[in-house]
Scaffold this active site. Structure first.
Site, PDB file in Angstrom:
ATOM      1  N   LYS A 180      34.208   2.476 -44.541  1.00 26.31           N
ATOM      2  CA  LYS A 180      32.815   2.070 -44.791  1.00 26.31           C
ATOM      3  C   LYS A 180      32.327   1.248 -43.603  1.00 26.31           C
ATOM      4  O   LYS A 180      32.997   0.317 -43.158  1.00 26.31           O
ATOM      5  CB  LYS A 180      32.770   1.224 -46.070  1.00 26.31           C
ATOM      6  CG  LYS A 180      31.487   0.415 -46.301  1.00 26.31           C
ATOM      7  CD  LYS A 180      30.385   1.223 -46.932  1.00 26.31           C
ATOM      8  CE  LYS A 180      29.167   0.349 -47.281  1.00 26.31           C
ATOM      9  NZ  LYS A 180      29.419  -0.564 -48.402  1.00 26.31           N
ATOM     10  N   ASP A 314      25.894   1.537 -56.421  1.00 21.50           N
ATOM     11  CA  ASP A 314      26.099   0.179 -55.899  1.00 21.50           C
ATOM     12  C   ASP A 314      26.405  -0.799 -57.023  1.00 21.50           C
ATOM     13  O   ASP A 314      26.126  -2.004 -56.911  1.00 21.50           O
ATOM     14  CB  ASP A 314      24.888  -0.308 -55.098  1.00 21.50           C
ATOM     15  CG  ASP A 314      25.277  -1.136 -53.867  1.00 21.50           C
ATOM     16  OD1 ASP A 314      26.483  -1.385 -53.673  1.00 21.50           O
ATOM     17  OD2 ASP A 314      24.379  -1.532 -53.104  1.00 21.50           O
TER      18      ASP A 314
END
Length: 408
Positions: A180, A314
């Site tokens: 990420k 998220d």
């Protein structure tokens, strides 16, 4: 085990159709009519789905209230992770991609059956430039690290290609299944701008080269148009959020086949948290309100253009267990009901590189299955309609009833 006389949404995007499904030793061994089994699950009036995916969660985070996090003991996050994983599984989400926070221990605890949760891909630590979305530096000199480093979860701040190369290797060593990176500023970070791109092309090229050498994909937090384009140029597999997509960025994503994981519920959750009394800096609150409409518009344009979409929320910014709110927002952005569910099953499995095992109800696939009362396209009440969740053919949840059970 025979799932009998239900409607089957196979994940391909086709409408549900009547069928029986047979599971043996954790695999789907039959899909058709008039099939037999030793144990029977009656599905009349119900729809059988493939196990759902959420491609962007943070299971060691439980909200955005800074003071709450700072006053909790360090180890509290791991106990919260267990509860968050279970809340996610209760929704029928049997596979997740953790977008930083969860380490190898959390993943292995699920795999070994020590705790109950979805199967996981982990990124361990997100990579940020100095002054970027992962840098919590404040004018006082205090650094509010959103992910405190410890053995197994290294710091993610890097500058320059050489530091980038070493950091990717360190994160891979820690057990990451995906890398990420923050290629733009964001909402929750105190000192950056979500409209500014971060990292230069030479840094991102090194990142992708090292991840590719390790056989894993890269996901990019990218809200700024420049940050999105830099990620696409570098060959990063998915854009997370995509708040300020412009026409050029969309065309680049289409040409490269880049995925979009929209997380439409994330800024909504930040605003709702503030309204509920969460302690956030005024600049963060202002950014959250600013991006809401731009986010919706960018997503709608991406859908209309045909960008590949996979569901992600998220969660951790918003409450775990509310992940399915994302589906209604995706539908409002122009996707049909079957397209939304396909993005949450088959397309998500393709993004994560596991479509040969998961994401559709097909013979030979792993038996991750979800039973839904009534229509699976009533997204506003989908959470309440989850009746049973199976992972590898084993009943792991009865939805909001939270009861485990056997296969009979």
């Amino acid at each position: 085990m025979l799932f009998r006389e239900g409607q089957v949404f196979d994940g391909s995007g086709s409408p549900p159709a009547a069928a029986d499904v047979v599971v043996e030793e954790g695999r789907i061994v039959g899909v058709g009519s008039d099939l037999d089994g030793d144990a029977v699950v009656e599905c009349n009036g119900m729809t059988l789905l493939p196990g759902l995916f959420d491609c962007h969660v943070h299971v060691t985070s439980s909200g955005v209230d800074t003071m709450r996090r700072l006053t909790r003991p360090f180890s509290y996050q791991f106990y919260e992770a267990e509860a968050n994983l279970r809340a996610t599984l209760d929704l029928g989400i049997t596979s997740i991609r953790d977008a930083s926070g969860a380490d190898l221990g959390v993943q292995q605890a699920v795999e070994d059956g020590l705790i109950l949760g979805p199967r996981m891909q982990i990124s361990v630590t997100a990579i940020s430039q100095t002054g970027g979305h992962g840098d919590g530096w404040l004018p006082s000199g205090i650094v509010l690290g959103s992910r405190e480093p410890y053995p197994g979860r290294p710091t993610g701040i890097v500058d320059g290609p050489d530091e980038m190369r070493k950091k990717v290797r360190e994160i891979v060593r820690s057990g990451a299944n995906v890398i990420k990176v923050f290629t733009s500023g964001g909402v929750l970070s105190p000192r950056d701008n979500p409209r500014h791109g971060h990292f230069r092309d030479d840094e991102l090229d090194v990142l992708v080269a090292e991840a590719t050498a390790a056989g894993i994909f890269v996901m990019a937090h990218a809200q700024a148009a420049d940050g999105i384009k830099a990620a696409v140029r570098a060959g990063i597999r998915s854009i997370e959020h995509g708040v300020f997509l412009d026409d050029e960025a969309i065309e680049m994503m289409l040409a490269k086949g880049t995925w979009l994981v929209p997380t439409l519920i994330a800024p909504v959750s930040v605003v709702e948290s503030v309204e509920d009394g969460a302690s956030l800096q005024p600049a963060v609150i202002a950014k959250a309100r600013e991006v809401l409409e731009a986010h919706r518009e960018s997503f709608a344009r991406a859908v209309a253009a045909g960008v590949r979409i996979a569901m992600g929320t998220d969660s951790g910014v918003g409450p775990h267990g509310t992940n399915l709110r994302e589906l209604a927002l995706m539908e409002q952005g122009g996707m049909s009901g079957p397209e939304v569910l396909s993005a949450t099953t088959h397309s998500a499995a393709k993004l994560l590189g596991v479509a040969d095992e998961l994401g559709t109800i097909d013979v030979g696939k792993r038996a991750d299955l979800v039973l839904i009362n009534g229509s699976p396209f009533e997204f506003g009440t989908l959470k309440e309609n989850v009746t049973a969740v199976y992972k590898d053919g084993i009943l792991v949840s009865r939805g909001q009833n939270r009861g485990n059970g056997d296969n009979g």
